[in-house]
Design an enzyme around this catalytic site. Structure first.
Site, mmCIF file in Angstrom:
data_model
loop_
_atom_site.group_PDB
_atom_site.id
_atom_site.type_symbol
_atom_site.label_atom_id
_atom_site.label_comp_id
_atom_site.label_asym_id
_atom_site.label_seq_id
_atom_site.Cartn_x
_atom_site.Cartn_y
_atom_site.Cartn_z
ATOM 1 N N HIS A 155 -19.940 23.501 -28.296
ATOM 2 C CA HIS A 155 -18.891 24.449 -28.662
ATOM 3 C C HIS A 155 -19.445 25.758 -29.207
ATOM 4 C CE1 HIS A 155 -15.905 20.838 -29.122
ATOM 5 N NE2 HIS A 155 -16.190 21.134 -27.861
ATOM 6 N N SER A 161 -13.938 11.987 -33.019
ATOM 7 C CA SER A 161 -12.864 11.131 -32.541
ATOM 8 C C SER A 161 -13.165 10.552 -31.178
ATOM 9 C CB SER A 161 -11.556 11.935 -32.474
ATOM 10 O OG SER A 161 -11.649 12.961 -31.494
#
Length: 259
Positions: free
Chosen positions: A113, A191
């Protein structure tokens, strides 16, 4: 299945690859993004500013948010989890933008990212980028970089991936290659549901790797995705693994971590 909390890497695990998310950095004060206590829920205006379609109007908010995160990361430094991974010498695939793996000493880090410690040019065809000096404020000058690209004159921006933007192809390619060569693939503080990162553990498993999730609050359904799920604190689990692998007794060598 072996009870999750009893799992430790063995001599058969010669190629450990880590995938890390915001959970490993939360102890610095950066917090996580998703969930009821995440940044997107607590600061909905920040979540809204993360959409690429709002550029360039959202640049002041982006500089304020990511500059603050970069400053917190630099001030508080790596966590025991980051340092344990670095001492293991394991390559890292990270969804984080805080640079803490590099600060801990990890040599192979692919940032899916981007990085809040770099500035980039908003121009699509321009490849200018530069390290910044994180501070406070909504202007690039508040973070030590010019407002206009010195090459093409377009506005500058934090070098992070926004919603609706593609992940850096080279970073994603390296992540895929690392996952395929792992014999132990460990996800920490993530997650595991956001693509394309979500495909990395299944990819590693398809190539024969044991897959492990270390998360103090594992997401629903994670036990179906990983061979082992350790619902424990990564800052305790990972240093313990490092001691066992390096056969170091006691805890006196562990780096102090400020409260």
């Amino acid at each position: 299945m072996t009870p999750a909390r009893r799992f430790v890497p063995g001599p058969e695990h010669r190629e450990i690859i880590f995938l890390t998310g915001s959970g490993i950095s939360a102890r610095t004060g950066l917090g996580t993004f998703r969930g009821p206590d995440g940044l997107w829920a607590l600061e909905p205006e920040t979540e809204q500013a993360m959409h690429a379609g709002l550029l360039p109007d959202s640049l002041p908010q982006l500089w304020r948010v990511w500059g603050r995160m970069a400053r917190i990361a630099r001030e508080h430094g790596p966590t025991p989890g980051h340092r344990a991974i670095a001492r293991l010498g394991a390559p890292v695939i990270t969804q984080n933008i805080d640079g803490l793996h590099q600060a801990a000493g990890s040599e192979v880090v692919t940032e899916l990212h981007g990085s809040a410690l770099r500035a980039a040019c908003l121009g699509e065809a321009c490849l200018w980028s530069a390290l910044l000096e994180p501070g406070d404020g909504s202007r690039p000058e508040d973070h030590g970089v010019p407002a206009s690209c010195p090459r093409c004159g377009a506005p500058t921006r934090p070098d992070v991936v926004l919603f609706d933007e593609q992940l850096p192809p080279q970073a994603l390619d390296l992540a895929m290659r690392l996952a395929q060569r792992a014999d132990l693939f460990v996800a920490v503080g993530t997650s595991g549901v956001v693509f394309p990162a979500a495909q990395l553990a299944p990819l590693a498993a398809a190539h024969g790797a044991t897959t492990v999730l270390v998360d103090i609050d594992p997401p629903v359904g994670s036990r179906e995705l990983f061979d082992h799920v350790l619902a424990e604190d990564a800052h305790e689990v990972l240093p313990d693994w490092e001691r066992r692998i390096h056969q170091v007794g006691g805890t006196s060598f562990l780096d102090p971590f400020p409260a």
